[in-house]
Design a protein around this motif. Structure first.
Motif, PDB file in Angstrom:
ATOM      1  N   PRO A  29      47.798 -70.776  -0.328  1.00 37.70           N
ATOM      2  CA  PRO A  29      48.602 -71.036   0.991  1.00 37.70           C
ATOM      3  C   PRO A  29      48.098 -72.610   1.184  1.00 37.70           C
ATOM      4  CG  PRO A  29      47.033 -68.857   0.962  1.00 37.70           C
ATOM      5  CD  PRO A  29      46.839 -69.713  -0.418  1.00 37.70           C
ATOM      6  N   ARG A  30      49.210 -73.140   1.559  1.00 37.26           N
ATOM      7  CA  ARG A  30      49.011 -74.524   1.947  1.00 37.26           C
ATOM      8  C   ARG A  30      48.568 -74.884   3.199  1.00 37.26           C
ATOM      9  NH1 ARG A  30      51.176 -73.962  -2.500  1.00 37.26           N
ATOM     10  NH2 ARG A  30      52.358 -75.430  -3.444  1.00 37.26           N
ATOM     11  N   THR A  31      48.126 -74.059   4.001  1.00 31.67           N
ATOM     12  CA  THR A  31      47.698 -74.031   5.357  1.00 31.67           C
ATOM     13  C   THR A  31      46.944 -72.923   5.654  1.00 31.67           C
ATOM     14  OG1 THR A  31      49.502 -73.376   6.559  1.00 31.67           O
ATOM     15  CG2 THR A  31      49.330 -75.735   6.148  1.00 31.67           C
ATOM     16  N   GLY A  32      45.786 -73.056   6.350  1.00 33.28           N
ATOM     17  CA  GLY A  32      45.047 -71.934   6.782  1.00 33.28           C
ATOM     18  C   GLY A  32      43.645 -71.774   6.027  1.00 33.28           C
ATOM     19  N   PRO A  33      42.838 -70.746   6.442  1.00 29.42           N
ATOM     20  CA  PRO A  33      41.741 -70.539   5.525  1.00 29.42           C
ATOM     21  C   PRO A  33      42.146 -69.781   4.076  1.00 29.42           C
ATOM     22  CG  PRO A  33      41.702 -69.277   7.325  1.00 29.42           C
ATOM     23  CD  PRO A  33      42.773 -70.061   7.692  1.00 29.42           C
ATOM     24  N   LYS A 108      36.531 -70.973   9.052  1.00 28.62           N
ATOM     25  CA  LYS A 108      37.144 -70.748  10.236  1.00 28.62           C
ATOM     26  C   LYS A 108      37.622 -72.022  10.713  1.00 28.62           C
ATOM     27  CE  LYS A 108      34.058 -66.931  11.514  1.00 28.62           C
ATOM     28  NZ  LYS A 108      33.003 -66.390  12.461  1.00 28.62           N
ATOM     29  N   ASP A 109      37.388 -73.233  10.130  1.00 30.09           N
ATOM     30  CA  ASP A 109      38.061 -74.410  10.656  1.00 30.09           C
ATOM     31  C   ASP A 109      39.345 -74.675   9.824  1.00 30.09           C
ATOM     32  OD1 ASP A 109      35.938 -75.243  12.248  1.00 30.09           O
ATOM     33  OD2 ASP A 109      35.132 -76.515  11.023  1.00 30.09           O
ATOM     34  N   GLY A 110      39.786 -73.659   9.155  1.00 27.55           N
ATOM     35  CA  GLY A 110      41.230 -73.583   8.547  1.00 27.55           C
ATOM     36  C   GLY A 110      41.138 -74.178   7.257  1.00 27.55           C
ATOM     37  N   GLY A 111      39.849 -74.444   6.434  1.00 27.23           N
ATOM     38  CA  GLY A 111      39.830 -75.088   5.191  1.00 27.23           C
ATOM     39  C   GLY A 111      39.906 -74.201   4.020  1.00 27.23           C
ATOM     40  N   VAL A 134      31.157 -63.633  -2.201  1.00 23.56           N
ATOM     41  CA  VAL A 134      32.231 -63.915  -1.904  1.00 23.56           C
ATOM     42  C   VAL A 134      33.086 -62.653  -1.112  1.00 23.56           C
ATOM     43  CG1 VAL A 134      33.038 -62.670  -3.994  1.00 23.56           C
ATOM     44  CG2 VAL A 134      34.514 -64.313  -3.279  1.00 23.56           C
ATOM     45  N   ALA A 135      32.570 -61.743  -1.338  1.00 23.52           N
ATOM     46  CA  ALA A 135      33.063 -60.602  -0.319  1.00 23.52           C
ATOM     47  C   ALA A 135      32.702 -60.874   1.021  1.00 23.52           C
ATOM     48  CB  ALA A 135      32.846 -59.088  -1.035  1.00 23.52           C
ATOM     49  N   TRP A 136      31.548 -61.120   1.259  1.00 24.16           N
ATOM     50  CA  TRP A 136      30.989 -61.492   2.671  1.00 24.16           C
ATOM     51  C   TRP A 136      31.817 -62.415   3.124  1.00 24.16           C
ATOM     52  CZ3 TRP A 136      29.140 -65.495   5.405  1.00 24.16           C
ATOM     53  CH2 TRP A 136      28.468 -65.259   6.434  1.00 24.16           C
ATOM     54  N   LEU A 137      32.353 -63.704   2.595  1.00 25.92           N
ATOM     55  CA  LEU A 137      32.762 -64.521   3.122  1.00 25.92           C
ATOM     56  C   LEU A 137      34.381 -64.020   3.474  1.00 25.92           C
ATOM     57  CD1 LEU A 137      32.252 -67.856   1.013  1.00 25.92           C
ATOM     58  CD2 LEU A 137      31.764 -67.376   3.422  1.00 25.92           C
ATOM     59  N   ALA A 138      34.979 -63.035   2.460  1.00 24.84           N
ATOM     60  CA  ALA A 138      36.383 -62.956   2.889  1.00 24.84           C
ATOM     61  C   ALA A 138      36.593 -61.873   3.982  1.00 24.84           C
ATOM     62  CB  ALA A 138      36.750 -62.285   1.399  1.00 24.84           C
ATOM     63  N   ILE A 139      35.569 -60.854   4.096  1.00 25.75           N
ATOM     64  CA  ILE A 139      35.640 -59.940   5.080  1.00 25.75           C
ATOM     65  C   ILE A 139      35.123 -60.441   6.484  1.00 25.75           C
ATOM     66  CG2 ILE A 139      34.557 -57.923   5.948  1.00 25.75           C
ATOM     67  CD1 ILE A 139      34.173 -57.189   3.293  1.00 25.75           C
ATOM     68  N   ALA A 140      34.313 -61.530   6.372  1.00 25.15           N
ATOM     69  CA  ALA A 140      33.931 -61.972   7.581  1.00 25.15           C
ATOM     70  C   ALA A 140      34.558 -63.265   8.208  1.00 25.15           C
ATOM     71  CB  ALA A 140      32.335 -62.788   7.628  1.00 25.15           C
ATOM     72  N   SER A 141      35.591 -63.760   7.321  1.00 28.85           N
ATOM     73  CA  SER A 141      36.560 -64.837   7.774  1.00 28.85           C
ATOM     74  C   SER A 141      38.038 -64.268   7.821  1.00 28.85           C
ATOM     75  CB  SER A 141      36.380 -66.002   6.994  1.00 28.85           C
ATOM     76  OG  SER A 141      36.941 -65.758   5.425  1.00 28.85           O
ATOM     77  N   LEU A 177      44.481 -61.758  -2.528  1.00 33.47           N
ATOM     78  CA  LEU A 177      43.898 -60.552  -2.434  1.00 33.47           C
ATOM     79  C   LEU A 177      43.259 -60.485  -0.859  1.00 33.47           C
ATOM     80  CD1 LEU A 177      41.818 -60.010  -5.662  1.00 33.47           C
ATOM     81  CD2 LEU A 177      43.968 -58.947  -5.050  1.00 33.47           C
ATOM     82  N   ARG A 178      43.391 -59.406  -0.175  1.00 33.71           N
ATOM     83  CA  ARG A 178      42.968 -59.626   1.313  1.00 33.71           C
ATOM     84  C   ARG A 178      42.000 -58.271   1.501  1.00 33.71           C
ATOM     85  NH1 ARG A 178      45.366 -62.847   4.763  1.00 33.71           N
ATOM     86  NH2 ARG A 178      47.358 -64.020   4.201  1.00 33.71           N
ATOM     87  N   PHE A 179      40.976 -58.595   2.259  1.00 31.27           N
ATOM     88  CA  PHE A 179      39.903 -57.494   2.590  1.00 31.27           C
ATOM     89  C   PHE A 179      39.646 -57.586   4.145  1.00 31.27           C
ATOM     90  CE2 PHE A 179      39.307 -59.323  -1.603  1.00 31.27           C
ATOM     91  CZ  PHE A 179      39.537 -58.227  -2.421  1.00 31.27           C
ATOM     92  N   THR A 180      39.349 -56.218   4.458  1.00 31.84           N
ATOM     93  CA  THR A 180      39.125 -56.095   5.919  1.00 31.84           C
ATOM     94  C   THR A 180      38.008 -55.314   6.138  1.00 31.84           C
ATOM     95  OG1 THR A 180      40.473 -53.926   5.729  1.00 31.84           O
ATOM     96  CG2 THR A 180      41.644 -55.893   6.508  1.00 31.84           C
TER      97      THR A 180
END
Length: 220
Positions: A29-33, A108-111, A134-141, A177-180
């Motif tokens: 993605p060109r923008t967003g986290p 969270k700052d969109g980086g 890595v999963a902690w980051l994906a789920i938390a963010s 990949l997306r995780f919730t």
């Protein structure tokens, strides 16, 4: 200003020295986290991803690399600043958790944040089991995870080599990949499942033999 100048110089130099063949850049993605989760074969991996990705990507780097010193330290500090490295102290579990918290703030700052789930370089070329940060980051963010496969970097700078040498590398960016958060609230198993899915996606891109065990953290 100096960091921006170094960035403008490093991209063409890296293309000339490493002749990167990049696939799937449109998946980033060109923008967003976004989290870029990559295999780890060489010290240069964390430098090549920011230089080949279609947007700025930050990795964690040891705090001591940013401290004042001689000419070599000055060059290292400005090089890392030029590729948006984030200085964090390394050490025990608390330091590792702090690194994840720093990464989470960046997301969270969109980086865009890059991470090697194996934790350290593979000395035998196999893809080791991923650690669940890595999963902690994906789920938390809530950020998508783009699997990344680096091929050929172990020939550019093998473990133990002081400097990289010219050669060709291939960089594959995979589908996000997306995780919730798990509906049952059981974070541990959910993180393990997510991490295993990420590592399977990296393996499919890299073609590496998969190891069932974790890699030793001492490899760097």
């Amino acid at each position: 200003m100096l960091a921006e100048t170094l960035r403008s110089v490093m991209r063409p130099v890296s293309r000339l020295a490493f002749r990167p063949e990049v696939h799937g850049a449109h998946h980033v993605p060109r923008t967003g986290p976004v989290i870029l989760a990559a295999n780890h074969l060489s010290f240069v991996d964390s430098f090549l991803i920011p230089l080949t990705a279609p947007r700025r990507v930050s990795f964690i780097a040891k705090q001591e690399y940013f401290e004042p010193g001689g000419a070599k330290q000055w060059l290292t500090r400005n090089f890392l600043t030029g590729i948006d490295a984030i200085p964090v102290a390394r050490g025990d579990f608390r330091a590792a958790q702090e690194s994840l918290e720093v990464a989470l703030r960046h997301l969270k700052d969109g980086g865009a944040f890059g991470i090697h789930p194996e934790g350290s370089r593979s000395r035998d070329g196999r893809l080791y089991r991923g650690r669940t940060g890595v999963a902690w980051l994906a789920i938390a963010s809530g950020a998508p995870v783009v699997p990344v496969a680096l091929i050929g970097t172990e020939r550019i700078q093998p473990v133990g080599a002081r400097l990289p040498r010219p050669g060709k590398v291939i960089v594959h960016f995979g589908a996000p990949l997306r995780f919730t958060p798990p509906p049952d609230g059981k974070q541990g198993p959910a993180r393990r499942r997510a991490t295993d899915e990420i590592m399977a996606a990296i393996a499919a891109l890299s073609g590496q033999e998969v190891a069932a065990e974790f890699n030793q953290l001492s490899a760097g």
